[in-house]
Design a protein around this motif. Sequence first.
Motif, PDB file in Angstrom:
ATOM      1  N   ASP A  19       0.824  -1.187   0.000  1.00  0.00           N
ATOM      2  CA  ASP A  19       0.000   0.000   0.000  1.00  0.00           C
ATOM      3  C   ASP A  19       0.871   1.254   0.000  1.00  0.00           C
ATOM      4  O   ASP A  19       2.083   1.198   0.172  1.00  0.00           O
ATOM      5  CB  ASP A  19      -0.928   0.014   1.221  1.00  0.00           C
ATOM      6  N   LYS A  45      -2.107   6.483  -4.055  1.00  0.00           N
ATOM      7  CA  LYS A  45      -2.503   6.360  -2.659  1.00  0.00           C
ATOM      8  C   LYS A  45      -3.140   5.002  -2.376  1.00  0.00           C
ATOM      9  O   LYS A  45      -3.457   4.692  -1.227  1.00  0.00           O
ATOM     10  CB  LYS A  45      -3.474   7.484  -2.302  1.00  0.00           C
ATOM     11  N   GLY A  46      -3.344   4.230  -3.435  1.00  0.00           N
ATOM     12  CA  GLY A  46      -3.896   2.894  -3.264  1.00  0.00           C
ATOM     13  C   GLY A  46      -2.801   1.844  -3.262  1.00  0.00           C
ATOM     14  O   GLY A  46      -1.636   2.113  -2.957  1.00  0.00           O
ATOM     15  N   ARG A  47      -3.144   0.663  -3.680  1.00  0.00           N
ATOM     16  CA  ARG A  47      -2.231  -0.468  -3.622  1.00  0.00           C
ATOM     17  C   ARG A  47      -1.439  -0.574  -4.917  1.00  0.00           C
ATOM     18  O   ARG A  47      -1.947  -0.342  -6.009  1.00  0.00           O
ATOM     19  CB  ARG A  47      -3.005  -1.762  -3.390  1.00  0.00           C
ATOM     20  N   SER A  68      -3.786   1.205  -7.733  1.00  0.00           N
ATOM     21  CA  SER A  68      -5.209   1.281  -7.453  1.00  0.00           C
ATOM     22  C   SER A  68      -5.952   0.556  -8.582  1.00  0.00           C
ATOM     23  O   SER A  68      -5.686  -0.612  -8.829  1.00  0.00           O
ATOM     24  CB  SER A  68      -5.647   2.743  -7.311  1.00  0.00           C
ATOM     25  N   ASP A  69      -6.868   1.232  -9.310  1.00  0.00           N
ATOM     26  CA  ASP A  69      -7.596   0.567 -10.383  1.00  0.00           C
ATOM     27  C   ASP A  69      -7.019   0.875 -11.751  1.00  0.00           C
ATOM     28  O   ASP A  69      -7.633   0.568 -12.778  1.00  0.00           O
ATOM     29  CB  ASP A  69      -9.071   0.965 -10.351  1.00  0.00           C
TER      30      ASP A  69
END
Length: 960
Positions: free
Chosen positions: A234, A252-254, A278-279
């Motif tokens: 993360d 800020k995501g994984r 993130s995505d």
Amino acid sequence: MRRAGSRIWISLAAVFVVILGTLAIAPRFVDWSQWRDDIAGTVGTLAGRAVAIDGGVRLTLLPIPSLVADGVRLGEAAGGRAPYFARVGQLEARLDLAQLLVGKIAVTSLVFINPEVDLVDRLDGLLPDSALPVEQVRFVGGSLGLPWFEEGERLTRFDGEVVFNADGKGWRITGDFHHRSLPWHIEAALSPGPTSAQLGVQLGARGGGPTLRLTGQVKTDTGAFSGRLRGDGDRASELFFALGLPAPQPAKGRLTLDAKVEGDNDIIRLEGLTAALSDQRFQGDIKLDWTGENPVLVVELATSRLDVEAWQVNRSPALAPRKGNIRIDGRIDAKADTVEWNNGFARAATFKAALSGDILTVTEAHAQLPGSADVAGSGTFDLAAPHGFTARIEGGADDPRPALTWLGVTLPIPEGRLRRVSAVADLSGDQSALDIRGIDLAFDGSRLTGDISLRRGDRKQATLALHIDRLNIDAYLSAPDLSGPEPLAWMTDWDGSARITVDAATLKALPVPNMRLQAKLDKGIATLERLEGGTLSDVYLTLGGSIDRSKWPAVVDLRGDISLPDTYRVGQLLEIPLPGVLGRPLPFKTALSLNGPANAARIALAPAWGKVQGQVLGPLDLIARTGRVDVEFDSASSIAVLAQLGDIARRNDEIDTPASLRGVFSFGPGRWELREIKAVLADLAASGQVGLHEGKYIGGLGVSALHVDGWGGPLTTGNDLNAWIKALPESQIALRFGSIDAGNIGMNDVSATLETAPGTLSLGQITGKSFDGQGSGKLTLTAGDEQVSLDGALEIKDANLATLGGVLFQDPEVAGRLTLTGTAKSQGGSLLSLWRGLKGEAGLFAGEGKLPGFDIAVARKATEAADNEERNSALVFSLGGGVTSFKAGKGRIEINDGVARLLQFDLSFDGGNARYSGAWPLAGGPLVGQVRYDLDGLPPYGFQAEGQSGRWSRRVELPK
């Protein structure tokens, strides 16, 4: 014995202390500089670089035997270009005590205290290539500058160690350091094997964040590497921060990362790379080739979805560029199925480019923008100041609005415009200049070609050379906004010139051919060098002058000539619809002068129209778009003026008189008004005022007299009336006439309200005097497909029967008052055909009155006559004089094809009645009438008359 034993131990202790003291103090009195080369050689073998010791060298035996050197400098590696590899505050070489006792120097480990390492080129020599004569290297408080770092950026507070295997070919690194205030931990190990060595590297931020792991095999003979790079964790923003990049929202995501790593000497490849933040997911390959003098980076990435807004961040100010920064060449091939941004997305985005030094060459950039817009481009860009570039762009769309909205561009153009757009242009420039050459822009069936040059320096400059084949000006250009404290302020910031030609423009739905504009702008002063050509299909303009915007209000000085063969089109241009005959061609020309401050400029026109000469003078407020001018027109010949009007012509036998028009014309946004009208034309004299307010004509006019039968022309005798009424504007005007006559009918003291709209004309609230009675009524004209329909109603009260009788007979035969009420309709293509085609009926009602010229007493004597001759003689004498009173009367009038027929009008009296009848052509011509007396005991008798203009013939008709 105890004392002897104690003394022995005390003696041994003393000897030991002396030995320790000697070991600690004695080295200080020895010159160890002879060992300088041995220490430098050992360190040089480790670093693979030349080593120089600038400071002192000393030996310490306690607590650990070591040689300490101050001011150690490690030079560049072979083939390198760095001025030095590292500077070390203090270098401690720990020695093998056994070897030292026999007089040999054997280094077991090295400790670098406060080393400052700078790599401004490649990473050569950072780790040893061969076995080392040491077992361990430690670093305390070190710092490191890498080639891609900006100036002032370093890895700091590095504390770690390198431990080498017994054979000197394997090693393990552990350490901690800080970068951009974040603590990091690194572990790396190389385990040797028969043909290859196992390499493992792990890097992660302390306290959380993603971890990067590199594992694989290193060939012993070639040094080639094969393995995998993985990342997971993360808060990928820690990695962006460490690289000096602002972290986007996905960071800020994984983070997940996986790629096959292949290395061969100076070539490193990441194959089958898959990465996700993130995505946001990416696939592709990355290659770093350092076989040449400069590294070449090749990047091939693809994604099914790229959210641009998610990657937008507020960039913090960058550090100063690092001196001697390495040059990285490369290529990139990026693709995205969709690019999301601003609540929309582009499809099939492709970007291919190559970087060579500071030159970025874009070979292909293409995307399908919202609304099916297709955009492509290519070019060359110099990344070094002043950032020069050359490029070519092309694109097309059936409707570019969705794409422009997606790009955040708002155009003040109405809906329905900008259809079927295609564009091609060549661009070149740098930080201070932009040239757009070879523009070929097609839109809405129009085509624009030419060049545009923009320059930015102490003053901004623009040069335009444009040609447009056709242009709807209203659809794309709006009037400048002169409101606010600093309108047209851009004029003071720009200099430049413009040459614009338009073959066929449209303004207010009117054709505007052959426009030519040439102007220049210099320090707020716009000079109109040339504005000419057709401003309408048959209106020609030549204009020149200047507009000085260096101060406000601006000063205007314009002069020119205008030829207007068709003033009706001018009315359309100014949004002032001209009704009826005034909407017909009234060709005139005028000289124009406009000068003074923009808020108080003075206009002067000298119009000439045939034999009509005029002048228009007054002040204008160009900012508020208001003005007030005095209007004067004069002509020595009314007949000539009427002939020039075309639609209106007088009879040739009319006496010619002067014509004139005076008035005060004022106007503002959405309104105009002509006040204090004084007009004289032929036998007409008019006064009053007329204005246009919110698209509607209002006002009042008074006319002395109107003789309708004296006027002719297409509206009266032709077939223009229907089209004329269809073109009428909306109006409401109060009218007053001293007198109106048309054919055999007339009124005086006439007032009415004229109301018009496209297709209708209505005269309402008509009042006046006719036959000395009070008349009122309403008249409506309505345009149809081919003809005009007329509906009218008339009521006359207290009409003088004597006056009405005088229309039929030379001498009034009736005295009394009556009321006439009726309606009429007609259809026709001209006023005359309407008048002649009237159809309707009316009723007549009379009260008590007298019949002068009829003696009922004489008529009754005819009943006593002995024979017919005596009877008829008495009847003739009854028509020769006397007065007979009647009690009441009523009758009916029928109008058919413009002829009013008095079907019957019965006056009753004691002993009989009188019946009147006749025919009355309303449009002019002979009138006929008759009266029959029906008395008790006598057969009907009377007389009939026929005549016109006071010339009558009368014939008595007696019973047979």
